[in-house]
Design an enzyme around this catalytic site. Structure first.
Site, short mmCIF file in Angstrom:
data_model
loop_
_atom_site.label_atom_id
_atom_site.label_comp_id
_atom_site.label_asym_id
_atom_site.label_seq_id
_atom_site.Cartn_x
_atom_site.Cartn_y
_atom_site.Cartn_z
N GLU A 1 21.49 81.76 37.79
CA GLU A 1 21.48 80.31 37.65
C GLU A 1 20.64 79.70 38.76
O GLU A 1 20.27 80.36 39.74
CB GLU A 1 22.91 79.75 37.69
CG GLU A 1 23.66 80.07 38.96
CD GLU A 1 25.14 79.71 38.85
OE1 GLU A 1 25.65 79.62 37.72
OE2 GLU A 1 25.79 79.54 39.90
N GLU B 1 35.92 74.38 41.77
CA GLU B 1 34.93 74.31 42.84
C GLU B 1 33.59 73.80 42.30
O GLU B 1 33.15 74.21 41.23
CB GLU B 1 34.76 75.68 43.50
CG GLU B 1 36.06 76.21 44.09
CD GLU B 1 35.85 77.41 44.99
OE1 GLU B 1 34.75 77.99 44.96
OE2 GLU B 1 36.78 77.76 45.72
N ASN C 1 39.42 78.62 40.51
CA ASN C 1 40.35 79.59 41.07
C ASN C 1 41.73 79.32 40.50
O ASN C 1 42.31 78.26 40.73
CB ASN C 1 40.37 79.51 42.59
CG ASN C 1 39.07 79.99 43.20
OD1 ASN C 1 38.68 81.13 43.02
ND2 ASN C 1 38.38 79.11 43.90
N ARG D 1 44.76 79.97 41.07
CA ARG D 1 45.80 80.34 42.03
C ARG D 1 45.88 79.28 43.11
O ARG D 1 45.13 78.31 43.10
CB ARG D 1 45.46 81.69 42.67
CG ARG D 1 44.06 81.69 43.30
CD ARG D 1 43.80 82.91 44.13
NE ARG D 1 42.39 83.07 44.48
CZ ARG D 1 41.76 82.39 45.43
NH1 ARG D 1 42.41 81.46 46.13
NH2 ARG D 1 40.48 82.61 45.69
#
Length: 633
Positions: free
Chosen positions: A222, A297, A312, A314
């Site tokens: 990317e 994120e 994420n 978690r």
């Protein structure tokens, strides 16, 4: 669920107390260290019994002592203990734990573990398996993000098969590009390429690293966002379709794609950008029917354009700073959601109260690549909890070992203030008051970061460390005023010690009239030079004052009206004192040898000033726990 609170009465006082909602009787924490301790604290607050698991070398660890029960799940290597699903499942059965909190790392995002828990009728305190699978694959997660109308980085959405394909795709996207492992994380399997040759090389190294680290060599390519900020949004969702965004965390200060200092909120975001990022994060969470706490994120460029990076599934390491500014206990929220309760809050209820900063304190040598692991025993350890608005999430204590087997994090040091300036000032004080002996640590680097003009002004990006320290971190560079302060402080401490000795031992002169010395000629050593000075008690150009205890490690001084906290690293019978000043120490912590384990180099350092008497090992030799490697005298 009919009731979210339980109320009980006291017949004697006729009072009514509301208890936390009923969730689980017993939770097993499938982790170790500070995050295990963190989860246990919330379990205690909620009246839930906790079960710790541990490897044999962690038998006396803090999280083991804190828990109501503890089960050994194998020997030290993580593959045989904390990643040993069979042993952990046996621990669940033997203790009767109804739920498992995985913390972060280890099995926290392992879909197979979540499936095995479900098959046993044990609740996984985290998202459902399909969300873990969808967000755990970078290619699939990017496609889902696009479909959910979340901004994504321009790039190739499929799997890159060969180096030639990689070059063609990179040319189409336009350099620079990021080559990254589809199943990656923690900075592994990532390479930046600025031309065709670097793309070929990056493809080879990234695929090899991805295969060895994750057992999956698939890569994607990317557009590389030059000088980006790494800003993440905390989300919280329940099993009833409700989801919130809990503001952002600024995580741009990194080394080797791993975070060092985080803060909440970010100095860079305005309310419009914050809301846009938050709403897109919630859109993504809802797209995968996410429930529990999670983090989306983003990379943010200089024009505040933001692009999805990963999710994420978690609890994040840096969750405490979100807790500070929102007042929410994220572990408690995860437990409630896992039991099936609806969220207690609406989006308009989520505040930004004050500012919070987190420094990741590691047993690392910051002078080597901004931090290579150090191992050893904590011969002295004192957290700065005497200060207000300071939180330390740790899983160690004095006497604990920082071993080669696990992450070398010592703690997460968090400070909070009504303003960013207040939080930063508190962090500076906390770092100066943090006593760590026995291992090399990164407090010198942390202190330099949070006091650097660029950081204070908010002029940061993920390239902050290599830009500010292009030749590597060298410690605090003393200016003229600093040098004068340090020399004068050393002189004042020496004089204090001499005066105390006279008072304790008595005056041995023949004359019956005590003679008080008010003029001293001293020589102080700083770096390579020797500096002669004349110090007059209660006089001189530098005024040093304070009521300090010479037996204490911490030495609070006031120097020309400014409060400073120095640390005494060593003091011998001859009167020689070695000091730590403005976060930078000397002599102690010097590297003795390097041990390689788990493909990482671990620096073994001196716990005190000494000379090497004898070396008992050879380069390339295999050593075991407890082996004598180097003798000091």
């Amino acid at each position: 669920v009919k009731k979210s609170r339980r109320c009980v009465g006291d017949k004697n006082t006729k009072s009514v107390f509301c208890l936390p909602p009923q969730t689980f009787d017993k939770i097993l924490i499938a982790n170790r260290g500070e995050i295990a301790c963190r989860v246990i604290k919330t379990c205690q607050k909620m009246g839930i019994k906790s079960v710790a698991v541990h490897s044999d070398v962690d038998a006396s660890a803090v999280h083991v002592k804190m828990a109501d029960e503890a089960v050994c799940v194998g020997p030290a290597p993580t593959s045989k203990s904390y990643l040993n699903m069979d042993a952990i499942m046996d621990a669940i059965r033997s203790t009767g734990a109804q739920a498992v909190h995985p913390g972060y790392g280890f099995l926290s995002e392992n879909k197979e573990f979540a499936k095995r828990l479900a098959a046993e009728g044990v609740t996984f305190i985290g998202p459902d398996t399909h969300a873990i699978m969808a967000m755990g694959d970078k290619i699939e997660s990017k496609l889902i993000a696009k479909a959910a109308k979340v901004n994504t980085i321009p790039g190739f959405d499929g799997v890159v098969e060969t180096a030639d394909d990689a070059v063609k795709i990179a040319q189409q996207i336009g350099y620079p590009v990021m080559i990254k492992a589809s199943a990656g994380g923690g900075g592994k399997g990532m390479r930046i390429a600025w031309n065709d040759e670097e793309t070929r090389e990056g493809f080879r190294f990234s695929s090899q690293e991805a295969a060895s680290s994750f057992g999956d060599d698939r890569l994607l390519i990317e557009k590389y966002i030059d000088n980006p900020r790494h800003i993440e949004i905390q989300v919280l969702a329940d099993k009833h379709g409700n989801a919130l965004w809990l503001n952002e965390r600024e995580c741009s200060i990194q080394r080797r794609n791993q975070k060092v200092v985080e803060e909440a909120p970010s100095t860079f975001l305005d309310s419009v950008t914050r809301r846009a990022m938050g709403e897109q994060a919630v859109q993504l969470a809802k797209a995968v029917q996410y429930s529990s706490a999670g983090t989306v994120e983003f990379l943010v460029d200089s024009k505040k354009n933001f692009y999805f990076l990963e999710m994420n599934t978690r609890l994040q390491v840096e969750h405490p700073i979100t807790e500070c500014i929102t007042g929410l206990d994220l572990v408690e929220q995860m437990i409630r959601v896992a039991k099936g309760y609806k969220l207690l809050h609406k989006q308009e209820d989520i505040p930004i109260n004050g500012w919070a900063i987190e420094s990741r304190v590691y047993a690392e040598d910051p002078y080597k690549s901004f931090g290579l692991p150090s191992i050893g025993r904590l011969s002295q350890y004192q957290e700065p909890l005497n200060l207000s608005n300071v939180r330390v999430d740790s899983g160690i204590q004095e006497g604990s070992d920082i071993s080669i087997y696990y992450d070398p994090m010592i703690s997460k040091l968090v400070t909070y203030g009504a303003t960013r300036a207040e939080a930063l000032s508190k962090m500076e004080d906390a770092l100066d008051n943090y006593v760590i002996r026995g291992v090399t640590h990164n407090i010198p680097l942390l202190r330099e970061i949070i006091t650097h003009p660029r950081f204070i002004s908010g002029d940061i990006s993920t390239n902050f460390l290599p830009e500010v320290y292009p030749d590597g971190f060298k410690g605090h560079q003393l200016e003229v005023g600093n040098r004068r302060e340090l020399l004068a402080s050393a002189a004042a401490l020496y004089i204090t010690a001499q005066l105390r000795s006279q008072k304790v031992l008595g005056n041995l002169r023949v004359s019956s009239t005590p003679v008080e010395c008010t003029h001293w000629e001293l020589c102080a050593e700083l770096g390579e030079g020797l500096y002669s000075m004349e110090v007059e008690v209660d006089g001189g150009k530098v005024e040093v004052s304070g009521q300090w205890n010479l037996a204490s490690t911490l030495l609070p001084l006031t120097i020309n009206g400014t409060d400073r906290m120095l640390q005494c690293l060593s003091r011998d019978a001859s009167g020689q004192i070695v000091l730590q000043y403005l976060g930078t120490s000397v002599a102690e912590g010097q590297e003795i040898c390097v041990i390689e384990a788990m493909k990482m180099q671990n620096s073994l350092t001196a716990a005190k000033q000494a000379k090497v008497k004898k070396v008992h090992c050879k380069p390339g030799e295999t050593v075991g726990e407890g082996d004598l490697l180097v003798e000091l005298e």
